[in-house]
Design a protein around this motif. Structure first.
Motif, PDB file in Angstrom:
ATOM      1  N   ARG A 142      16.549  13.071  -8.856  1.00 18.69           N
ATOM      2  CA  ARG A 142      15.726  12.032  -8.566  1.00 18.69           C
ATOM      3  C   ARG A 142      14.672  12.395  -7.868  1.00 18.69           C
ATOM      4  NH1 ARG A 142      16.169   7.963 -12.228  1.00 18.69           N
ATOM      5  NH2 ARG A 142      18.311   6.962 -12.076  1.00 18.69           N
ATOM      6  N   ILE A 143      14.954  13.240  -6.574  1.00 16.18           N
ATOM      7  CA  ILE A 143      13.812  13.611  -5.833  1.00 16.18           C
ATOM      8  C   ILE A 143      12.910  14.861  -6.405  1.00 16.18           C
ATOM      9  CG2 ILE A 143      13.328  15.180  -3.504  1.00 16.18           C
ATOM     10  CD1 ILE A 143      15.978  14.189  -2.432  1.00 16.18           C
ATOM     11  N   ALA A 144      13.294  15.507  -7.245  1.00 18.17           N
ATOM     12  CA  ALA A 144      12.651  16.599  -8.012  1.00 18.17           C
ATOM     13  C   ALA A 144      11.651  15.820  -9.081  1.00 18.17           C
ATOM     14  CB  ALA A 144      13.580  17.514  -8.849  1.00 18.17           C
ATOM     15  N   TYR A 145      12.197  14.901  -9.470  1.00 18.13           N
ATOM     16  CA  TYR A 145      11.491  14.000 -10.503  1.00 18.13           C
ATOM     17  C   TYR A 145      10.435  13.120  -9.750  1.00 18.13           C
ATOM     18  CZ  TYR A 145      10.341  11.021 -14.448  1.00 18.13           C
ATOM     19  OH  TYR A 145       9.497  10.125 -15.498  1.00 18.13           O
ATOM     20  N   ALA A 146      10.590  12.651  -8.631  1.00 16.27           N
ATOM     21  CA  ALA A 146       9.778  11.772  -7.705  1.00 16.27           C
ATOM     22  C   ALA A 146       8.523  12.529  -7.449  1.00 16.27           C
ATOM     23  CB  ALA A 146      10.518  11.119  -6.894  1.00 16.27           C
ATOM     24  N   ARG A 147       9.031  14.016  -6.959  1.00 14.90           N
ATOM     25  CA  ARG A 147       7.900  14.922  -6.459  1.00 14.90           C
ATOM     26  C   ARG A 147       6.809  15.270  -7.540  1.00 14.90           C
ATOM     27  NH1 ARG A 147      11.174  19.125  -5.567  1.00 14.90           N
ATOM     28  NH2 ARG A 147      11.766  18.339  -3.412  1.00 14.90           N
ATOM     29  N   LYS A 148       7.439  15.381  -8.920  1.00 17.80           N
ATOM     30  CA  LYS A 148       6.537  15.690  -9.988  1.00 17.80           C
ATOM     31  C   LYS A 148       5.562  14.399 -10.271  1.00 17.80           C
ATOM     32  CE  LYS A 148       7.605  15.353 -14.318  1.00 17.80           C
ATOM     33  NZ  LYS A 148       8.416  15.462 -15.419  1.00 17.80           N
ATOM     34  N   LEU A 149       6.119  13.198 -10.149  1.00 14.43           N
ATOM     35  CA  LEU A 149       5.498  12.073 -10.343  1.00 14.43           C
ATOM     36  C   LEU A 149       4.402  11.857  -9.402  1.00 14.43           C
ATOM     37  CD1 LEU A 149       7.978   9.552 -11.698  1.00 14.43           C
ATOM     38  CD2 LEU A 149       6.372  10.487 -12.949  1.00 14.43           C
ATOM     39  N   LEU A 150       4.757  12.074  -8.039  1.00 17.97           N
ATOM     40  CA  LEU A 150       3.938  11.773  -7.123  1.00 17.97           C
ATOM     41  C   LEU A 150       2.631  13.004  -6.934  1.00 17.97           C
ATOM     42  CD1 LEU A 150       6.223  10.803  -4.167  1.00 17.97           C
ATOM     43  CD2 LEU A 150       4.794   9.162  -5.401  1.00 17.97           C
ATOM     44  N   ARG A 151       3.092  14.093  -7.263  1.00 21.83           N
ATOM     45  CA  ARG A 151       2.005  15.236  -7.029  1.00 21.83           C
ATOM     46  C   ARG A 151       1.063  15.106  -8.171  1.00 21.83           C
ATOM     47  NH1 ARG A 151       5.328  19.474  -7.397  1.00 21.83           N
ATOM     48  NH2 ARG A 151       5.134  19.743  -5.071  1.00 21.83           N
ATOM     49  N   ASN A 152       1.398  14.592  -9.335  1.00 26.28           N
ATOM     50  CA  ASN A 152       0.426  14.264 -10.770  1.00 26.28           C
ATOM     51  C   ASN A 152      -0.211  13.015 -10.840  1.00 26.28           C
ATOM     52  OD1 ASN A 152       1.099  17.054 -11.062  1.00 26.28           O
ATOM     53  ND2 ASN A 152       2.914  16.206 -12.434  1.00 26.28           N
ATOM     54  N   HIS A 153      -0.130  12.072  -9.805  1.00 29.50           N
ATOM     55  CA  HIS A 153      -0.443  10.803 -10.011  1.00 29.50           C
ATOM     56  C   HIS A 153      -1.695  10.577  -9.370  1.00 29.50           C
ATOM     57  CE1 HIS A 153      -1.153   6.544 -10.720  1.00 29.50           C
ATOM     58  NE2 HIS A 153      -0.100   6.542 -11.362  1.00 29.50           N
ATOM     59  N   PRO A 154      -2.872  10.339  -9.832  1.00 26.96           N
ATOM     60  CA  PRO A 154      -4.193  10.099  -9.314  1.00 26.96           C
ATOM     61  C   PRO A 154      -4.432   9.163  -8.100  1.00 26.96           C
ATOM     62  CG  PRO A 154      -4.298   9.156 -11.222  1.00 26.96           C
ATOM     63  CD  PRO A 154      -3.055   9.864 -11.206  1.00 26.96           C
ATOM     64  N   GLU A 155      -3.610   8.382  -8.184  1.00 24.90           N
ATOM     65  CA  GLU A 155      -3.455   7.113  -6.865  1.00 24.90           C
ATOM     66  C   GLU A 155      -2.736   7.701  -5.739  1.00 24.90           C
ATOM     67  OE1 GLU A 155      -2.505   3.177  -8.288  1.00 24.90           O
ATOM     68  OE2 GLU A 155      -2.682   3.778 -10.203  1.00 24.90           O
ATOM     69  N   VAL A 156      -1.983   8.741  -5.755  1.00 22.13           N
ATOM     70  CA  VAL A 156      -1.397   9.088  -4.675  1.00 22.13           C
ATOM     71  C   VAL A 156      -1.917   9.760  -3.494  1.00 22.13           C
ATOM     72  CG1 VAL A 156       0.846  10.503  -3.665  1.00 22.13           C
ATOM     73  CG2 VAL A 156       0.854   9.159  -5.845  1.00 22.13           C
ATOM     74  N   ARG A 157      -2.041   9.241  -2.399  1.00 21.72           N
ATOM     75  CA  ARG A 157      -2.700   9.854  -1.359  1.00 21.72           C
ATOM     76  C   ARG A 157      -1.920  10.330   0.046  1.00 21.72           C
ATOM     77  NH1 ARG A 157      -5.778   9.774  -4.959  1.00 21.72           N
ATOM     78  NH2 ARG A 157      -7.802   8.909  -4.974  1.00 21.72           N
ATOM     79  N   VAL A 158      -0.753  10.303  -0.149  1.00 19.96           N
ATOM     80  CA  VAL A 158       0.079  10.645   0.922  1.00 19.96           C
ATOM     81  C   VAL A 158       0.107  12.095   1.207  1.00 19.96           C
ATOM     82  CG1 VAL A 158       2.201  11.172  -0.449  1.00 19.96           C
ATOM     83  CG2 VAL A 158       2.615  10.383   1.614  1.00 19.96           C
ATOM     84  N   ALA A 159       0.102  12.550   2.483  1.00 19.08           N
ATOM     85  CA  ALA A 159      -0.166  13.995   2.799  1.00 19.08           C
ATOM     86  C   ALA A 159       0.766  14.889   2.343  1.00 19.08           C
ATOM     87  CB  ALA A 159      -0.108  13.945   4.389  1.00 19.08           C
ATOM     88  N   ASP A 160       2.132  14.636   2.513  1.00 19.91           N
ATOM     89  CA  ASP A 160       3.254  15.625   2.329  1.00 19.91           C
ATOM     90  C   ASP A 160       4.221  14.855   1.107  1.00 19.91           C
ATOM     91  OD1 ASP A 160       5.597  17.003   2.267  1.00 19.91           O
ATOM     92  OD2 ASP A 160       5.444  17.527   4.373  1.00 19.91           O
ATOM     93  N   ILE A 161       3.890  15.677  -0.062  1.00 19.13           N
ATOM     94  CA  ILE A 161       4.477  15.122  -1.362  1.00 19.13           C
ATOM     95  C   ILE A 161       6.003  15.332  -1.050  1.00 19.13           C
ATOM     96  CG2 ILE A 161       4.795  15.410  -3.703  1.00 19.13           C
ATOM     97  CD1 ILE A 161       2.124  13.871  -3.031  1.00 19.13           C
ATOM     98  N   ASP A 162       6.384  16.320  -0.717  1.00 20.84           N
ATOM     99  CA  ASP A 162       7.870  16.557  -0.639  1.00 20.84           C
ATOM    100  C   ASP A 162       8.664  15.801   0.226  1.00 20.84           C
ATOM    101  OD1 ASP A 162       7.591  19.040  -2.151  1.00 20.84           O
ATOM    102  OD2 ASP A 162       7.463  20.554  -0.401  1.00 20.84           O
ATOM    103  N   VAL A 163       8.119  15.196   1.455  1.00 19.85           N
ATOM    104  CA  VAL A 163       8.601  14.403   2.198  1.00 19.85           C
ATOM    105  C   VAL A 163       8.596  12.903   1.631  1.00 19.85           C
ATOM    106  CG1 VAL A 163       8.549  13.007   4.414  1.00 19.85           C
ATOM    107  CG2 VAL A 163       8.282  15.664   4.411  1.00 19.85           C
ATOM    108  N   ALA A 164       7.558  12.762   1.239  1.00 19.76           N
ATOM    109  CA  ALA A 164       7.304  11.385   0.268  1.00 19.76           C
ATOM    110  C   ALA A 164       8.061  11.139  -0.836  1.00 19.76           C
ATOM    111  CB  ALA A 164       5.970  11.177  -0.329  1.00 19.76           C
ATOM    112  N   ALA A 165       8.549  11.967  -1.625  1.00 23.93           N
ATOM    113  CA  ALA A 165       9.710  12.248  -2.596  1.00 23.93           C
ATOM    114  C   ALA A 165      10.716  11.977  -2.252  1.00 23.93           C
ATOM    115  CB  ALA A 165       9.532  13.479  -3.464  1.00 23.93           C
TER     116      ALA A 165
END
Length: 215
Positions: A142-165
Protein backbone atom coordinates in the motif's frame (compact mmCIF):
# COMPACT_ATOMS: atom_id res chain seq x y z
CA UNK A 1 -2.28 -16.87 23.31
CA UNK A 2 -0.12 -19.50 21.70
CA UNK A 3 1.76 -18.50 18.56
CA UNK A 4 2.77 -22.06 17.65
CA UNK A 5 2.49 -22.02 13.87
CA UNK A 6 1.28 -25.62 13.67
CA UNK A 7 -1.60 -24.80 16.01
CA UNK A 8 -2.72 -21.87 13.88
CA UNK A 9 -2.77 -23.60 10.51
CA UNK A 10 -5.98 -25.09 9.08
CA UNK A 11 -5.80 -28.87 9.21
CA UNK A 12 -6.95 -29.36 5.64
CA UNK A 13 -7.82 -27.33 2.58
CA UNK A 14 -11.02 -28.63 0.98
CA UNK A 15 -10.74 -29.85 -2.60
CA UNK A 16 -14.43 -30.60 -3.13
CA UNK A 17 -17.21 -28.03 -3.34
CA UNK A 18 -19.14 -29.58 -0.46
CA UNK A 19 -16.11 -29.51 1.83
CA UNK A 20 -15.38 -25.88 0.90
CA UNK A 21 -18.97 -24.93 1.72
CA UNK A 22 -18.58 -26.60 5.11
CA UNK A 23 -15.39 -24.64 5.78
CA UNK A 24 -17.10 -21.38 4.84
CA UNK A 25 -20.03 -22.26 7.10
CA UNK A 26 -17.64 -22.79 10.00
CA UNK A 27 -15.97 -19.42 9.36
CA UNK A 28 -19.30 -17.59 9.08
CA UNK A 29 -20.54 -19.26 12.25
CA UNK A 30 -17.33 -18.32 14.08
CA UNK A 31 -17.72 -14.69 13.01
CA UNK A 32 -21.21 -14.61 14.53
CA UNK A 33 -20.16 -16.43 17.70
CA UNK A 34 -17.11 -14.23 18.35
CA UNK A 35 -19.18 -11.10 17.74
CA UNK A 36 -21.97 -12.28 20.05
CA UNK A 37 -20.02 -13.90 22.90
CA UNK A 38 -16.52 -12.41 22.61
CA UNK A 39 -13.41 -14.46 22.06
CA UNK A 40 -13.07 -16.10 25.48
CA UNK A 41 -16.65 -17.42 25.49
CA UNK A 42 -16.70 -18.10 21.76
CA UNK A 43 -15.90 -21.78 22.12
CA UNK A 44 -15.47 -24.31 19.35
CA UNK A 45 -18.57 -26.09 20.66
CA UNK A 46 -20.62 -22.96 20.10
CA UNK A 47 -19.10 -22.48 16.67
CA UNK A 48 -19.86 -26.08 15.69
CA UNK A 49 -23.43 -25.74 16.94
CA UNK A 50 -23.97 -22.50 14.99
CA UNK A 51 -22.43 -24.05 11.86
CA UNK A 52 -24.58 -27.19 12.27
CA UNK A 53 -21.60 -29.52 12.16
CA UNK A 54 -20.24 -31.94 14.72
CA UNK A 55 -17.30 -30.85 16.85
CA UNK A 56 -15.31 -33.66 15.26
CA UNK A 57 -16.02 -32.25 11.81
CA UNK A 58 -14.89 -28.80 12.92
CA UNK A 59 -11.60 -30.21 14.18
CA UNK A 60 -11.02 -31.84 10.81
CA UNK A 61 -10.70 -28.31 9.42
CA UNK A 62 -9.26 -26.29 12.32
CA UNK A 63 -7.27 -27.48 15.36
CA UNK A 64 -8.58 -24.70 17.64
CA UNK A 65 -10.38 -21.36 17.66
CA UNK A 66 -7.09 -19.46 17.31
CA UNK A 67 -6.70 -21.00 13.85
CA UNK A 68 -10.26 -20.00 12.99
CA UNK A 69 -9.66 -16.39 14.04
CA UNK A 70 -6.43 -16.26 12.02
CA UNK A 71 -8.43 -17.43 9.00
CA UNK A 72 -11.03 -14.70 9.63
CA UNK A 73 -8.29 -12.08 9.88
CA UNK A 74 -6.76 -13.33 6.63
CA UNK A 75 -10.16 -13.18 4.95
CA UNK A 76 -10.56 -9.60 6.21
CA UNK A 77 -7.20 -8.56 4.74
CA UNK A 78 -7.97 -10.21 1.41
CA UNK A 79 -11.37 -8.49 1.25
CA UNK A 80 -9.65 -5.14 1.77
CA UNK A 81 -7.22 -5.81 -1.08
CA UNK A 82 -10.01 -6.94 -3.38
CA UNK A 83 -12.12 -3.86 -2.58
CA UNK A 84 -9.30 -1.48 -3.52
CA UNK A 85 -6.79 -3.29 -5.74
CA UNK A 86 -3.47 -1.67 -6.59
CA UNK A 87 -3.57 -2.22 -10.34
CA UNK A 88 -6.41 -0.02 -11.54
CA UNK A 89 -4.89 3.42 -12.10
CA UNK A 90 -7.12 4.00 -15.15
CA UNK A 91 -10.27 3.51 -13.05
CA UNK A 92 -9.31 6.03 -10.37
CA UNK A 93 -10.79 9.55 -10.23
CA UNK A 94 -8.61 12.30 -11.63
CA UNK A 95 -8.57 14.58 -8.58
CA UNK A 96 -6.51 13.78 -5.52
CA UNK A 97 -9.63 14.27 -3.41
CA UNK A 98 -11.44 11.67 -5.50
CA UNK A 99 -8.55 9.22 -5.09
CA UNK A 100 -8.50 9.73 -1.32
CA UNK A 101 -12.26 9.22 -1.17
CA UNK A 102 -12.03 6.01 -3.21
CA UNK A 103 -9.58 4.40 -0.78
CA UNK A 104 -11.17 5.80 2.39
CA UNK A 105 -14.59 4.55 1.30
CA UNK A 106 -13.19 1.10 0.43
CA UNK A 107 -11.61 0.87 3.90
CA UNK A 108 -14.85 1.92 5.58
CA UNK A 109 -16.92 -0.59 3.61
CA UNK A 110 -14.52 -3.37 4.60
CA UNK A 111 -15.15 -2.54 8.28
CA UNK A 112 -18.89 -1.90 8.34
CA UNK A 113 -20.32 -5.39 8.60
CA UNK A 114 -19.72 -6.20 12.26
CA UNK A 115 -17.91 -3.74 14.55
CA UNK A 116 -17.98 -6.20 17.46
CA UNK A 117 -16.18 -8.86 15.44
CA UNK A 118 -13.69 -6.23 14.31
CA UNK A 119 -12.94 -5.41 17.96
CA UNK A 120 -12.37 -9.09 18.70
CA UNK A 121 -9.99 -9.43 15.76
CA UNK A 122 -8.07 -6.26 16.67
CA UNK A 123 -7.79 -6.83 20.41
CA UNK A 124 -7.67 -10.60 20.82
CA UNK A 125 -6.40 -12.01 17.54
CA UNK A 126 -3.44 -14.42 17.78
CA UNK A 127 -0.10 -12.82 16.94
CA UNK A 128 0.89 -15.57 14.52
CA UNK A 129 4.20 -14.85 12.73
CA UNK A 130 2.76 -15.69 9.32
CA UNK A 131 -0.19 -13.37 9.92
CA UNK A 132 2.03 -10.51 11.11
CA UNK A 133 4.19 -11.02 8.03
CA UNK A 134 1.11 -10.89 5.81
CA UNK A 135 -0.04 -7.65 7.47
CA UNK A 136 3.43 -6.12 7.02
CA UNK A 137 3.58 -7.09 3.34
CA UNK A 138 0.06 -5.73 2.82
CA UNK A 139 1.11 -2.40 4.35
CA UNK A 140 4.34 -2.18 2.35
CA UNK A 141 2.46 -2.74 -0.91
CA UNK A 142 0.00 0.00 0.00
CA UNK A 143 2.79 2.41 0.89
CA UNK A 144 4.67 1.75 -2.36
CA UNK A 145 1.50 2.33 -4.36
CA UNK A 146 0.63 5.51 -2.44
CA UNK A 147 4.18 6.78 -3.02
CA UNK A 148 3.77 6.31 -6.78
CA UNK A 149 0.35 8.01 -6.83
CA UNK A 150 1.52 11.00 -4.82
CA UNK A 151 4.74 11.43 -6.76
CA UNK A 152 2.94 11.51 -10.12
CA UNK A 153 -0.12 13.59 -9.25
CA UNK A 154 -0.01 17.28 -10.25
CA UNK A 155 -2.08 18.45 -7.27
CA UNK A 156 0.28 17.04 -4.65
CA UNK A 157 2.45 19.68 -2.94
CA UNK A 158 3.63 17.85 0.16
CA UNK A 159 7.38 18.18 0.70
CA UNK A 160 8.35 14.60 1.58
CA UNK A 161 6.57 12.03 -0.59
CA UNK A 162 8.01 9.03 1.28
CA UNK A 163 6.77 10.25 4.65
CA UNK A 164 3.45 11.33 3.14
CA UNK A 165 2.83 7.89 1.65
CA UNK A 166 3.41 6.24 5.03
CA UNK A 167 1.20 8.75 6.82
CA UNK A 168 -1.68 8.43 4.36
CA UNK A 169 -1.69 4.62 4.43
CA UNK A 170 -1.25 4.40 8.21
CA UNK A 171 -3.91 7.05 8.84
CA UNK A 172 -6.53 5.35 6.68
CA UNK A 173 -5.81 1.93 8.17
CA UNK A 174 -5.61 2.94 11.83
CA UNK A 175 -8.28 5.65 11.96
CA UNK A 176 -10.86 3.58 10.10
CA UNK A 177 -10.06 0.56 12.28
CA UNK A 178 -10.41 2.55 15.50
CA UNK A 179 -13.52 4.50 14.58
CA UNK A 180 -15.44 1.61 13.04
CA UNK A 181 -14.56 -0.74 15.90
CA UNK A 182 -15.30 1.85 18.58
CA UNK A 183 -18.23 1.42 20.98
CA UNK A 184 -19.99 4.61 19.85
CA UNK A 185 -21.96 4.97 16.64
CA UNK A 186 -20.60 7.44 14.11
CA UNK A 187 -22.15 9.22 11.14
CA UNK A 188 -20.38 7.29 8.37
CA UNK A 189 -20.91 9.97 5.73
CA UNK A 190 -19.54 12.72 7.96
CA UNK A 191 -16.63 10.55 9.05
CA UNK A 192 -15.73 9.82 5.42
CA UNK A 193 -15.94 13.49 4.44
CA UNK A 194 -13.79 14.67 7.35
CA UNK A 195 -11.09 12.03 6.81
CA UNK A 196 -10.95 12.72 3.07
CA UNK A 197 -10.73 16.48 3.70
CA UNK A 198 -7.92 16.02 6.23
CA UNK A 199 -5.85 13.82 3.91
CA UNK A 200 -6.47 15.97 0.83
CA UNK A 201 -5.45 19.18 2.60
CA UNK A 202 -2.32 17.52 3.90
CA UNK A 203 -1.03 16.23 0.56
CA UNK A 204 -2.03 19.32 -1.46
CA UNK A 205 -0.75 21.85 1.04
CA UNK A 206 -4.12 23.59 1.30
CA UNK A 207 -4.23 25.62 4.51
CA UNK A 208 -6.52 24.43 7.26
CA UNK A 209 -8.85 27.15 8.56
CA UNK A 210 -7.60 28.77 11.77
CA UNK A 211 -10.10 28.70 14.65
CA UNK A 212 -11.50 32.21 15.33
CA UNK A 213 -9.91 32.47 18.78
CA UNK A 214 -6.41 31.75 17.42
CA UNK A 215 -6.23 34.34 14.59
Amino acid sequence: MSSDRRGLQPRKRPRQVRAELTRQRILDAAAHVFAEYGYAAGTTNRIAERARVSIGSLYQYYPNKDAILVELLTRHLDAGMNAAPLDQDDALPESIEGIMRFYVRAAIENHREDPQLLRVMMEQGPRAPELLDRVARHEQRRIAYARKLLRNHPEVRVADIDVAARLVVSTVEMVVHRVMAGPDRVDIGRFEDELVTMLTRYVTGDPVATPPGQR
